[in-house]
Design an enzyme around this catalytic site. Sequence first.
Site, short mmCIF file in Angstrom:
data_model
loop_
_atom_site.label_atom_id
_atom_site.label_comp_id
_atom_site.label_asym_id
_atom_site.label_seq_id
_atom_site.Cartn_x
_atom_site.Cartn_y
_atom_site.Cartn_z
N LEU A 117 45.38 34.74 38.44
CA LEU A 117 45.19 36.18 38.47
C LEU A 117 45.49 36.67 39.88
O LEU A 117 44.91 36.17 40.85
CB LEU A 117 43.76 36.56 38.07
CG LEU A 117 43.27 36.01 36.72
CD1 LEU A 117 41.87 36.55 36.41
CD2 LEU A 117 44.23 36.37 35.59
N CYS A 118 46.40 37.62 39.99
CA CYS A 118 46.74 38.22 41.28
C CYS A 118 47.19 37.14 42.28
O CYS A 118 48.07 36.35 41.99
CB CYS A 118 45.54 39.03 41.80
SG CYS A 118 45.91 40.11 43.20
N THR A 119 46.52 37.05 43.44
CA THR A 119 46.95 36.10 44.46
C THR A 119 46.56 34.66 44.18
O THR A 119 46.86 33.77 44.97
CB THR A 119 46.38 36.51 45.83
OG1 THR A 119 44.97 36.69 45.73
CG2 THR A 119 47.02 37.80 46.33
N GLY A 120 45.92 34.42 43.04
CA GLY A 120 45.70 33.05 42.62
C GLY A 120 47.01 32.30 42.44
O GLY A 120 47.04 31.06 42.43
N THR A 137 52.94 38.06 41.24
CA THR A 137 51.65 38.27 41.89
C THR A 137 51.57 39.74 42.24
O THR A 137 52.47 40.52 41.87
CB THR A 137 51.48 37.38 43.14
OG1 THR A 137 50.14 37.48 43.63
CG2 THR A 137 52.44 37.79 44.25
#
Length: 332
Positions: A117-120, A137
Amino acid sequence: MLTKVAVPLLPLTEAFELGVACEVFGFDRSDEGLPVYDFSLIAAVSDPIRTRFGYDIEVPYDLDRLDDADLIVVSAGGTATTPDGSYVCGTGDGYDLEPLAEKLRAAVARGARVASLCTGAFVLGAAGLLDGRRCTTHWRHAARLAERFPAATVDSNVLYVQDDNVYTSAGTAAGIDLCLHIVRSAQGSAVANGIARRMVVPPHRDGGQAQYVAVPVPECDSDTLAPLIDWIAENLREDLTVDVLAARVSMSPRTFARRFQAETGTTPARWISDQRVLEAQRLLESTDLSVEAVADSVGFGSAAVLRQHFLRLRRTTPQSYRRTFRAAPVSV
């Protein structure tokens, strides 16, 4: 099969993205006939897990929980800051992420789903899972992701990407879109729609990140062209050909086009079409004008031409944009 879901948490974890994973997979909705997941939070490192907002989350450091998970969701978190002051996860600054990376690689190899999720996505990149894959991202970090993992194909214009059993999402609310997509793919639309209804969110959103990115039209500080730039912005409905504009500043068309690109960084035609799209956005958000009327008002002439340029710049249609951003219901 989608039964066991595990979320490894990183230091300085982001509360919203974590909440998305918990809400979609950790909530018991069996009273509506929806599946209940074997859901667990674990620490990705042995140190205490602190959120970016200053409170700690007490979860066990038990990476073995990932060995038989059907889905592993790497939420956003951070251990370092970028020049703009935002946190980016997966840097490994002071933390050994290799044990987690090994578990993620093993999960993908055995066919489990692994999502970020996102910057994961930076964690998946550090584990080598983005090499040769398409991914995304948050648009603010897309260039950095591409620079750090050049073997990945980073698409900053989409809400989420599925490449085989590796999934990545854009920023913040796009995590909801990805999680519902995973549910839909594994368990069907009825389950995904049921979860979305309980969360009071759309089960699917059109378009991509581009519609949420403020793309400024290049400014011109030139004493020669600045007045013309202002005039164009106020007269978008006019016939704004290079010949017409060049005549207004007493230049030849060739000299004007060359000077315009040198000072704005783009061609007159692209600059004007982008300006028209930005004005169309404002009208779609704030008025009840039909799409055809909006197109005529900003100088595109027809809804079809507006749609073409809107898709190019915002990766969505004018109607979809209006449904997303309209402040009040639109009269039909």
